[in-house]
Design an enzyme around this catalytic site. Sequence first.
Site: not given
Length: 261
Positions: A17, A19-20, A53, A55, A59, A80, A111, A161, A204
């Site tokens: 992932n 995202d960050h 993801h 969102r 963000r 996601e 999440t 998941e 997660h």
Amino acid sequence: MSSSKQSPKTLLRLGVNIDHVATIRNARGVSYPDPAAAARLAEEAGADGITAHLREDRRHIIEEDVEAIKRSVEVPLNLEIAATAEMEKIALKQKPNAVCLVPENRLELTTEGGLDVIKNKKFLKSYIDSLRAEIPKVSLFLAPDKLQIEAAVEVGATTIEMHTGEYCELDILFDTKKRDVEFDNLVRMAKFAKSLGLEVHAGHGLTISNVAAISTIKEVEELNIGHAIIADSIFLGLSEAVKAFKKRMAFGRESITEMQI
Ligand code: PXP
């Protein structure tokens, strides 16, 4: 190695992932670091898929990132999204290889829990029907709960998941008794979901310290991991961080005993 022994061990994919990477970019409002470049690097280092993801509050990842990631990698893209009309339109336009539906709340840091499929059966059934016309895999992010898993089958999900957040939290707190109860439940629910014909993923809160344990659950075919890989990449570089996670996952898989197979 006999083929019956080989199959569960090899069937564990890592979805990275990214995202960050976008979180860091957006903190400065500039164009770097580029999530698509990170996705490419993760793929080269052995990622089996890329997860992003999108969102509602944008963000981190934005739609242009989704397009760029799709152009940049050959491994499957798992998108996601929250089950909203806006996200449905985007998913049908972008056609990722898989969609994972997650609950979303604007004030959360990440999440926070699984979807309540039981409460939203009618809505989710029609939402999933619409996605599955274009997207082969639709996954639901769930707490490891029998009734939620049964509901996932009823609404037409191909995949679940399992939310590993509770397990990871208890592990950090060294609450080994409760952690082991949670682990046993994850094992039972993975078996149950697979027996109903669902593909089983987990994610997660996974870190380099706990990923091997979760990798021993042989019904789990894919782990989606973000925060800890990007955090470790500050010290190791992204390629080395991805490789380290793959190595720990393989270590967990290798320790599956003949009995479990
Ligand atoms: N899986 C799902 C469905 C998620 O929503 C998230 C967080 O975006 C993850 C996996 C990854 O969690 P983490 O960043 O803690 O590895």
